[in-house]
Design a protein around this motif. Structure first.
Motif, PDB file in Angstrom:
ATOM      1  N   ILE A  62      23.045  -8.114 -23.375  1.00 14.61           N
ATOM      2  CA  ILE A  62      21.844  -8.928 -23.276  1.00 14.61           C
ATOM      3  C   ILE A  62      21.923  -9.498 -21.727  1.00 14.61           C
ATOM      4  CG2 ILE A  62      20.729 -10.927 -23.765  1.00 14.61           C
ATOM      5  CD1 ILE A  62      21.696 -10.478 -26.639  1.00 14.61           C
ATOM      6  N   GLN A  63      23.078  -9.967 -21.300  1.00 15.56           N
ATOM      7  CA  GLN A  63      23.329 -10.520 -20.037  1.00 15.56           C
ATOM      8  C   GLN A  63      23.238  -9.533 -18.840  1.00 15.56           C
ATOM      9  OE1 GLN A  63      23.500 -13.720 -19.660  1.00 15.56           O
ATOM     10  NE2 GLN A  63      23.328 -13.915 -21.955  1.00 15.56           N
ATOM     11  N   VAL A  64      23.333  -8.373 -19.124  1.00 16.20           N
ATOM     12  CA  VAL A  64      23.244  -7.381 -17.874  1.00 16.20           C
ATOM     13  C   VAL A  64      21.629  -7.249 -17.750  1.00 16.20           C
ATOM     14  CG1 VAL A  64      22.925  -5.103 -19.215  1.00 16.20           C
ATOM     15  CG2 VAL A  64      24.154  -5.145 -17.073  1.00 16.20           C
ATOM     16  N   LEU A  65      20.783  -7.593 -18.441  1.00 14.37           N
ATOM     17  CA  LEU A  65      19.399  -7.572 -18.292  1.00 14.37           C
ATOM     18  C   LEU A  65      19.350  -8.657 -17.197  1.00 14.37           C
ATOM     19  CD1 LEU A  65      17.894  -7.193 -21.809  1.00 14.37           C
ATOM     20  CD2 LEU A  65      17.791  -5.239 -19.916  1.00 14.37           C
ATOM     21  N   ASN A  66      19.807  -9.773 -17.391  1.00 15.97           N
ATOM     22  CA  ASN A  66      19.897 -10.929 -16.491  1.00 15.97           C
ATOM     23  C   ASN A  66      20.208 -10.499 -14.962  1.00 15.97           C
ATOM     24  OD1 ASN A  66      20.246 -13.165 -14.760  1.00 15.97           O
ATOM     25  ND2 ASN A  66      20.248 -14.518 -16.621  1.00 15.97           N
ATOM     26  N   SER A  67      21.573  -9.663 -14.929  1.00 19.56           N
ATOM     27  CA  SER A  67      22.033  -9.307 -13.587  1.00 19.56           C
ATOM     28  C   SER A  67      21.224  -8.286 -12.988  1.00 19.56           C
ATOM     29  CB  SER A  67      23.414  -8.728 -14.066  1.00 19.56           C
ATOM     30  OG  SER A  67      24.322  -9.698 -14.602  1.00 19.56           O
ATOM     31  N   ILE A  68      20.603  -7.215 -13.710  1.00 16.21           N
ATOM     32  CA  ILE A  68      19.851  -6.079 -13.100  1.00 16.21           C
ATOM     33  C   ILE A  68      18.384  -7.098 -12.520  1.00 16.21           C
ATOM     34  CG2 ILE A  68      17.898  -4.491 -13.461  1.00 16.21           C
ATOM     35  CD1 ILE A  68      20.135  -3.668 -15.731  1.00 16.21           C
ATOM     36  N   GLY A  69      17.726  -7.923 -13.389  1.00 12.81           N
ATOM     37  CA  GLY A  69      16.748  -8.740 -12.739  1.00 12.81           C
ATOM     38  C   GLY A  69      17.036  -9.514 -11.568  1.00 12.81           C
ATOM     39  N   ALA A  70      18.197  -9.918 -11.265  1.00 11.93           N
ATOM     40  CA  ALA A  70      18.698 -10.891 -10.428  1.00 11.93           C
ATOM     41  C   ALA A  70      18.681  -9.987  -9.048  1.00 11.93           C
ATOM     42  CB  ALA A  70      20.146 -11.498 -10.584  1.00 11.93           C
ATOM     43  N   LEU A  71      19.217  -8.880  -9.111  1.00 10.90           N
ATOM     44  CA  LEU A  71      19.475  -7.823  -8.220  1.00 10.90           C
ATOM     45  C   LEU A  71      17.968  -7.251  -7.523  1.00 10.90           C
ATOM     46  CD1 LEU A  71      20.812  -5.778  -6.163  1.00 10.90           C
ATOM     47  CD2 LEU A  71      21.150  -4.355  -7.909  1.00 10.90           C
ATOM     48  N   CYS A  72      17.108  -6.978  -8.593  1.00  7.69           N
ATOM     49  CA  CYS A  72      15.731  -6.584  -7.981  1.00  7.69           C
ATOM     50  C   CYS A  72      14.883  -7.733  -7.606  1.00  7.69           C
ATOM     51  CB  CYS A  72      15.169  -6.023  -9.297  1.00  7.69           C
ATOM     52  SG  CYS A  72      15.538  -4.548 -10.074  1.00  7.69           S
ATOM     53  N   LEU A  73      15.254  -8.880  -7.798  1.00  6.72           N
ATOM     54  CA  LEU A  73      14.676 -10.234  -7.262  1.00  6.72           C
ATOM     55  C   LEU A  73      15.060 -10.230  -5.817  1.00  6.72           C
ATOM     56  CD1 LEU A  73      13.023 -12.767  -7.751  1.00  6.72           C
ATOM     57  CD2 LEU A  73      15.048 -13.878  -8.193  1.00  6.72           C
ATOM     58  N   VAL A  74      16.258  -9.710  -5.346  1.00  4.30           N
ATOM     59  CA  VAL A  74      16.682  -9.979  -3.979  1.00  4.30           C
ATOM     60  C   VAL A  74      15.958  -8.887  -3.185  1.00  4.30           C
ATOM     61  CG1 VAL A  74      18.515  -9.820  -2.469  1.00  4.30           C
ATOM     62  CG2 VAL A  74      19.073 -10.622  -4.529  1.00  4.30           C
ATOM     63  N   TYR A  75      15.622  -7.733  -4.050  1.00  4.08           N
ATOM     64  CA  TYR A  75      14.935  -6.492  -3.203  1.00  4.08           C
ATOM     65  C   TYR A  75      13.256  -7.364  -3.073  1.00  4.08           C
ATOM     66  CZ  TYR A  75      18.601  -3.210  -3.418  1.00  4.08           C
ATOM     67  OH  TYR A  75      19.748  -2.547  -3.341  1.00  4.08           O
ATOM     68  N   ALA A  76      12.835  -7.925  -3.926  1.00  3.11           N
ATOM     69  CA  ALA A  76      11.439  -8.320  -4.355  1.00  3.11           C
ATOM     70  C   ALA A  76      11.313  -9.419  -3.068  1.00  3.11           C
ATOM     71  CB  ALA A  76      11.231  -9.020  -5.446  1.00  3.11           C
ATOM     72  N   PHE A  77      12.396 -10.347  -2.666  1.00  2.00           N
ATOM     73  CA  PHE A  77      12.313 -11.092  -1.512  1.00  2.00           C
ATOM     74  C   PHE A  77      12.466 -10.273  -0.350  1.00  2.00           C
ATOM     75  CE2 PHE A  77      13.250 -14.741  -4.646  1.00  2.00           C
ATOM     76  CZ  PHE A  77      12.100 -15.283  -4.516  1.00  2.00           C
ATOM     77  N   ARG A  78      13.097  -9.349  -0.335  1.00  3.16           N
ATOM     78  CA  ARG A  78      13.318  -8.418   1.109  1.00  3.16           C
ATOM     79  C   ARG A  78      11.900  -7.913   1.531  1.00  3.16           C
ATOM     80  NH1 ARG A  78      16.626  -7.039   5.143  1.00  3.16           N
ATOM     81  NH2 ARG A  78      16.567  -5.024   5.601  1.00  3.16           N
ATOM     82  N   HIS A  79      11.054  -7.355   0.488  1.00  2.00           N
ATOM     83  CA  HIS A  79       9.966  -6.815   0.897  1.00  2.00           C
ATOM     84  C   HIS A  79       8.603  -7.828   0.658  1.00  2.00           C
ATOM     85  CE1 HIS A  79      11.884  -2.950   1.076  1.00  2.00           C
ATOM     86  NE2 HIS A  79      12.689  -3.295  -0.021  1.00  2.00           N
ATOM     87  N   GLY A  80       8.582  -8.718   0.155  1.00  4.15           N
ATOM     88  CA  GLY A  80       7.361  -9.393  -0.396  1.00  4.15           C
ATOM     89  C   GLY A  80       7.614 -10.797   0.297  1.00  4.15           C
ATOM     90  N   LYS A  81       6.371 -11.617   0.130  1.00  5.64           N
ATOM     91  CA  LYS A  81       6.454 -13.148   0.524  1.00  5.64           C
ATOM     92  C   LYS A  81       6.939 -13.921  -0.826  1.00  5.64           C
ATOM     93  CE  LYS A  81       2.124 -12.817   3.217  1.00  5.64           C
ATOM     94  NZ  LYS A  81       0.631 -13.231   2.943  1.00  5.64           N
ATOM     95  N   ALA A  82       7.827 -14.948  -0.281  1.00  8.51           N
ATOM     96  CA  ALA A  82       8.416 -15.748  -1.543  1.00  8.51           C
ATOM     97  C   ALA A  82       7.332 -16.541  -2.306  1.00  8.51           C
ATOM     98  CB  ALA A  82       9.349 -16.751  -0.839  1.00  8.51           C
ATOM     99  N   ILE A  83       6.253 -16.983  -1.401  1.00  6.56           N
ATOM    100  CA  ILE A  83       5.358 -17.882  -2.047  1.00  6.56           C
ATOM    101  C   ILE A  83       4.444 -16.965  -3.346  1.00  6.56           C
ATOM    102  CG2 ILE A  83       4.809 -19.358  -0.097  1.00  6.56           C
ATOM    103  CD1 ILE A  83       2.278 -17.631   0.573  1.00  6.56           C
ATOM    104  N   LEU A  84       4.573 -15.687  -3.289  1.00 12.46           N
ATOM    105  CA  LEU A  84       4.017 -14.880  -4.291  1.00 12.46           C
ATOM    106  C   LEU A  84       5.299 -14.330  -5.179  1.00 12.46           C
ATOM    107  CD1 LEU A  84       1.852 -12.425  -2.221  1.00 12.46           C
ATOM    108  CD2 LEU A  84       1.049 -14.535  -3.323  1.00 12.46           C
ATOM    109  N   VAL A  85       6.383 -13.951  -4.882  1.00 13.42           N
ATOM    110  CA  VAL A  85       7.673 -13.524  -5.709  1.00 13.42           C
ATOM    111  C   VAL A  85       7.835 -14.550  -6.697  1.00 13.42           C
ATOM    112  CG1 VAL A  85       9.906 -12.450  -5.663  1.00 13.42           C
ATOM    113  CG2 VAL A  85       8.188 -11.539  -4.001  1.00 13.42           C
ATOM    114  N   SER A  86       8.212 -15.722  -6.164  1.00 15.45           N
ATOM    115  CA  SER A  86       8.630 -16.706  -6.991  1.00 15.45           C
ATOM    116  C   SER A  86       7.625 -17.131  -8.166  1.00 15.45           C
ATOM    117  CB  SER A  86       8.852 -18.039  -6.054  1.00 15.45           C
ATOM    118  OG  SER A  86       9.669 -18.919  -6.735  1.00 15.45           O
ATOM    119  N   PRO A  87       6.383 -17.353  -7.880  1.00 16.21           N
ATOM    120  CA  PRO A  87       5.650 -17.526  -9.135  1.00 16.21           C
ATOM    121  C   PRO A  87       5.452 -16.601  -9.883  1.00 16.21           C
ATOM    122  CG  PRO A  87       4.513 -17.762  -7.118  1.00 16.21           C
ATOM    123  CD  PRO A  87       5.794 -17.585  -6.682  1.00 16.21           C
ATOM    124  N   LEU A  88       5.406 -15.244  -9.398  1.00 16.30           N
ATOM    125  CA  LEU A  88       5.120 -14.455 -10.553  1.00 16.30           C
ATOM    126  C   LEU A  88       6.300 -14.115 -11.142  1.00 16.30           C
ATOM    127  CD1 LEU A  88       3.491 -11.754 -11.305  1.00 16.30           C
ATOM    128  CD2 LEU A  88       4.581 -10.508  -9.451  1.00 16.30           C
TER     129      LEU A  88
END
Length: 299
Positions: A221-247
């Motif tokens: 279950i927890q590895v799902l959290n970790s995968i999401g955290a890694l992809c979140l870093v990539y999302a901030f890499r390519h997108g605006k924080a004001i869009l990524v964070s609320p989404l």
């Protein structure tokens, strides 16, 4: 579409965290204290971290600036988790989580003021809807809990909200000068470094189930959290924080709520139903919000 690369990673984060939330509710074992769950989560950060580093040929950013920024991001996230454990021990969870869920407000304010991020009227409307939806997912009109220690829980909840809001901002800020993979490496290192603190916070006088099946289920279950955290870093890499964070912060509990309805037969309250509706509308709006034409992606 290259301009929507952020959206792909943000949706993976949303899906991973949504599944994580639903599976946590479905398979949660009360005989494993949250501090030990934290320790298991920290260990599940290792596999995605190694995969990410391999993808960039193990070229880790280790200059002073990168180390400071990376460790700051990690400590804000993991430290916030530690404070959250203490908050729910002394205060009402149904009030704490709505406060914590408003962390995107801090991310949006800082990104708007310091990074000059902007969005159109449609995007702004989506952000507002997402922020309104966030606390509704955790709202419960239950009785007040008498065990809260004064306003300690309130102060801790505010600290967690601030920590996670700052973490998201620094993720975006750091991506301008270091690789996303390096950021996640330092997040993993700091998460592991706090395991002794989590161990010290554990009440070993209570019954603790450490059977192999329970530990493996928890890790899965927890590895799902970790995968999401890694992809979140990539999302901030390519997108605006004001869009990524609320989404991501509105979308994840949306998925958790829907899965809970399907798998557990949960009938959500009116507040949660409203939150689900607002989150769906917000997610669609943020997904179709066009990127700035003059935005230059950094590779």
């Amino acid at each position: 579409m290259k301009s929507k690369k952020w959206l792909m990673f943000a949706l993976i984060t949303t899906l991973s965290w949504g599944l994580w939330g639903a599976m946590t509710g479905l398979f949660a074992d009360e005989t494993i204290p949250s501090t030990l769950v934290y320790s298991i989560w920290a260990l599940t950060m290792i596999p995605p971290c190694l995969i990410a580093l391999k993808l960039i040929g193990w070229k880790l950013d280790y200059d002073k600036r990168s180390v400071i920024l990376g460790c700051s991001i990690g400590l804000l996230g993991s430290g916030g988790q530690m404070l959250l454990f203490q908050a729910v021990n002394v205060g009402p969870a149904y009030l704490i989580f709505p406060i914590v869920s408003l962390s995107p407000i801090i991310t949006i304010a800082l990104s708007f003021g310091l990074l000059g991020e902007r969005t159109g009227k449609l995007g702004a409307f989506g952000i507002v809807l997402a922020l309104i939806a966030l606390p509704l997912f955790e709202y419960s009109a239950g009785p007040a809990e008498s065990q809260s220690q004064g306003l300690l829980w309130f102060a801790l909840a505010l600290f967690v909200m601030a920590a996670w809001g700052l973490q998201a901002f620094f993720m975006k800020f750091s991506n301008e000068s270091m690789s996303a993979e390096s950021i996640f490496f330092y997040m993993t290192i700091t998460a592991l470094a706090l395991i002794p603190m989590a161990y010290a916070m554990t009440d070993f006088t209570q019954e603790i189930n450490t059977s192999g099946s329970v530990l493996l289920t928890t890790a899965g279950i927890q590895v799902l959290n970790s995968i999401g955290a890694l992809c979140l870093v990539y999302a901030f890499r390519h997108g605006k924080a004001i869009l990524v964070s609320p989404l991501t912060n509105a979308g994840a509990p949306l998925i958790s709520a829907v899965l809970a309805i399907i798998l557990m037969g949960v009938v959500p309250s009116d507040a949660k139903m409203l939150g689900i509706a607002l989150a769906i509308i917000a997610a669609v709006i943020l997904a179709i919000e066009p990127e700035d034409k003059d935005k230059i992606e950094k590779h």
